[in-house]
Design a protein around this motif. Sequence first.
Motif, PDB file in Angstrom:
ATOM      1  N   GLY A 177     -18.268  58.690 -13.946  1.00 42.24           N
ATOM      2  CA  GLY A 177     -19.138  57.731 -13.537  1.00 42.24           C
ATOM      3  C   GLY A 177     -19.252  56.780 -14.573  1.00 42.24           C
ATOM      4  O   GLY A 177     -19.912  55.604 -14.490  1.00 42.24           O
ATOM      5  N   GLY A 178     -18.459  56.601 -15.556  1.00 38.14           N
ATOM      6  CA  GLY A 178     -18.050  55.871 -16.388  1.00 38.14           C
ATOM      7  C   GLY A 178     -18.770  56.259 -17.902  1.00 38.14           C
ATOM      8  O   GLY A 178     -19.881  55.834 -18.138  1.00 38.14           O
ATOM      9  N   GLY A 179     -18.294  56.983 -18.438  1.00 34.73           N
ATOM     10  CA  GLY A 179     -18.772  57.523 -19.814  1.00 34.73           C
ATOM     11  C   GLY A 179     -17.869  58.624 -20.322  1.00 34.73           C
ATOM     12  O   GLY A 179     -16.702  58.701 -19.859  1.00 34.73           O
ATOM     13  N   TRP A 181     -15.994  61.435 -20.399  1.00 37.69           N
ATOM     14  CA  TRP A 181     -16.297  62.663 -19.873  1.00 37.69           C
ATOM     15  C   TRP A 181     -15.446  63.810 -20.525  1.00 37.69           C
ATOM     16  O   TRP A 181     -16.185  64.867 -20.479  1.00 37.69           O
ATOM     17  CB  TRP A 181     -15.518  62.467 -18.563  1.00 37.69           C
ATOM     18  N   SER A 201     -16.097  55.880 -10.231  1.00 35.48           N
ATOM     19  CA  SER A 201     -15.116  55.036 -10.101  1.00 35.48           C
ATOM     20  C   SER A 201     -13.727  55.353 -10.991  1.00 35.48           C
ATOM     21  O   SER A 201     -12.701  54.854 -10.908  1.00 35.48           O
ATOM     22  CB  SER A 201     -15.154  53.679 -10.314  1.00 35.48           C
ATOM     23  N   VAL A 202     -14.031  56.121 -12.195  1.00 29.34           N
ATOM     24  CA  VAL A 202     -13.117  56.481 -13.195  1.00 29.34           C
ATOM     25  C   VAL A 202     -12.166  57.344 -12.704  1.00 29.34           C
ATOM     26  O   VAL A 202     -12.413  58.523 -12.381  1.00 29.34           O
ATOM     27  CB  VAL A 202     -13.735  56.823 -14.804  1.00 29.34           C
ATOM     28  N   CYS A 203     -10.802  57.170 -12.643  1.00 27.18           N
ATOM     29  CA  CYS A 203      -9.981  58.049 -11.978  1.00 27.18           C
ATOM     30  C   CYS A 203      -9.032  58.338 -12.993  1.00 27.18           C
ATOM     31  O   CYS A 203      -7.744  58.234 -12.779  1.00 27.18           O
ATOM     32  CB  CYS A 203      -9.472  57.733 -10.776  1.00 27.18           C
ATOM     33  N   ASP A 204      -9.508  58.528 -14.243  1.00 25.17           N
ATOM     34  CA  ASP A 204      -8.312  58.786 -15.489  1.00 25.17           C
ATOM     35  C   ASP A 204      -7.518  59.997 -15.023  1.00 25.17           C
ATOM     36  O   ASP A 204      -8.107  61.250 -14.922  1.00 25.17           O
ATOM     37  CB  ASP A 204      -9.272  59.374 -16.633  1.00 25.17           C
ATOM     38  N   GLU A 205      -6.249  60.304 -15.277  1.00 22.91           N
ATOM     39  CA  GLU A 205      -5.430  61.179 -15.194  1.00 22.91           C
ATOM     40  C   GLU A 205      -5.825  62.233 -15.915  1.00 22.91           C
ATOM     41  O   GLU A 205      -6.124  62.028 -17.164  1.00 22.91           O
ATOM     42  CB  GLU A 205      -3.911  60.873 -15.361  1.00 22.91           C
ATOM     43  N   ILE A 207      -8.406  64.233 -15.523  1.00 26.76           N
ATOM     44  CA  ILE A 207     -10.036  64.234 -15.488  1.00 26.76           C
ATOM     45  C   ILE A 207     -10.349  65.621 -14.718  1.00 26.76           C
ATOM     46  O   ILE A 207     -11.394  66.274 -15.098  1.00 26.76           O
ATOM     47  CB  ILE A 207     -10.916  63.006 -15.027  1.00 26.76           C
ATOM     48  N   SER A 227     -17.580  55.383  -4.445  1.00 32.16           N
ATOM     49  CA  SER A 227     -16.231  55.416  -4.905  1.00 32.16           C
ATOM     50  C   SER A 227     -15.254  56.380  -4.112  1.00 32.16           C
ATOM     51  O   SER A 227     -15.103  57.474  -4.671  1.00 32.16           O
ATOM     52  CB  SER A 227     -16.109  55.723  -6.288  1.00 32.16           C
ATOM     53  N   ALA A 230     -11.401  56.409  -5.085  1.00 34.37           N
ATOM     54  CA  ALA A 230     -11.213  56.919  -6.536  1.00 34.37           C
ATOM     55  C   ALA A 230     -11.439  58.455  -6.245  1.00 34.37           C
ATOM     56  O   ALA A 230     -10.657  59.079  -7.049  1.00 34.37           O
ATOM     57  CB  ALA A 230     -12.113  56.306  -7.553  1.00 34.37           C
ATOM     58  N   LYS A 234      -8.565  61.297  -6.786  1.00 31.87           N
ATOM     59  CA  LYS A 234      -8.748  62.043  -7.904  1.00 31.87           C
ATOM     60  C   LYS A 234      -8.365  63.666  -7.340  1.00 31.87           C
ATOM     61  O   LYS A 234      -7.639  64.340  -8.100  1.00 31.87           O
ATOM     62  CB  LYS A 234      -9.959  62.242  -8.508  1.00 31.87           C
TER      63      LYS A 234
END
Lengths: 261, 257
Positions: A177-179, A181, A201-205, A207, A227, A230, A234
Amino acid sequence: MDLFKNNTVINWHDHVWPDENNKLDEKRLYLMMKSFHDTYMDLIVCSNPVLRGNPTPEEFIHCNNLQYEAITKYPKEMKGMVFVNPGYMKESLNEIDRCVNELGFIGVKLYNQYHISSPVVRDIIEKCIRMDIPILEHAAKLNHGAALQPYTSNGLHFAKVAEQYPEGVFIHAHIGGGGDWQWTLKAIEDFSNIFIDISGSVCDEDIIEQSVSHLGAKRILFGTDMSFSASIGKMLGADIKETEKIEILNNKAFEKYIMRG
Amino acid sequence: MIIDVNTYLGHWPFRKINHNESHSLSAYLKKSQIDQACVSSLNAIFYKDTQQGNLELAEEIKGEGDFFIPFAVINPTYAGWEKDFIYCISTLKMKGLMLYPYYHGYKLTDDCAVSLINLAAKMNVPVHLPCAIENIRQKHPMDTEENLSLSQVSEVLSLCSDADFIISNGSTHAMAKSLKNIIDQRNGEVFFDFARVEVFTEDLDQLIDYAGIDHVVFGSVAPFQYIDPQLVKLNYLKTDDLDKIKYKNLSRLLRIK
């Protein structure tokens, strides 16, 4: 999309919203439920929180009524979480009773009005323990823009309350969610009664891989929180075992709440 | 076929990144049906002299044939930028220019940036402006406090009206709407990716409406982000011209046969 098509998918985090006239936003609900069906989901758990300020009992009761209205339109596909403001404790406790016992809601949603570890929230936590229902709390370790949400709970707030109430079931909302993680995972990993949902929306590889590594799939729930692409992406892209993906998509530890609702 | 407009090689100082070496990244992208990828150097962003990163990148991708399409990172406040840019394009055969005003401490409207962008336009080189690299809410204390400024983009589109731009990894549906009137009055073209635009709401449709189907391109932000969210969007996007988004628009811009 075979992963979603061939397995049970329980979406533990999304929302219904009011429109500009403070009535149920039917268009937005329709779009969400169309996405829900198009992506082969089986159940969606929603709430209708007030995102800013300090909502009065009249306001949060109205939110829950809109949530219930949405459920009546999709009774087989949707369950509800009760949104309350712990600043109005007596009314919050009554509202939890009403929504769970009369309307079939399956948990409590708290937003950013208080940290989850605040003494103000204690009576709600104790009530949820007595009723055996989970608490889904808006959460993030915000390294930018935190001043806009000063009472958003982070992993350490969860850790504190999880230690205090080991019989409570706490869901840390949207790990994407944007922080920070990574910070969050380290803060909560030692507390087995803290769960996360993967929405946001954060879909960092990495995570999902790191979430599984720190918590195990058993402490992870699938969610979207507006989202869909995303959150679905994920799960599809994560380099974890297929069995772990299936476990996250339908976390068996939470089945009892759904069955009761 | 898919051409990816936005991938990176190199080290990111604030989080361990997987697949950030050329062979590993190309394998990761190919596994996700990506046939070619524009790539730039992360190291170049953080080196004082960005050219050292550009030279590293050119060396790094040598063994990958034409899979990678290199873009040069240039800081127009650094001595020798003009010579470096020309060397990247003419000698290293790089195909685009990456600008990071929020890392290099200038505004897109500063004279040095305008000069560089106009030089790029003269050399038929597109200018890529990523809105951000990582989501700012998770930033390391030493990372930038800013994302790409919409007002600066708006001004520079007018100041450098012949240049072609690519804007990526942000709320591009909202940007395309805000910038439409300016874009309509320019000679150069403006392309947008949809890495942070949702297909399951009306946002991606809005991006296509405002930018035009000829100006939407695919960008994964690999290896920072999973590629699958972007593939999900392609899967659910309703358009008869999906190939334009997947590769045709970028092929035209970059003159790839």
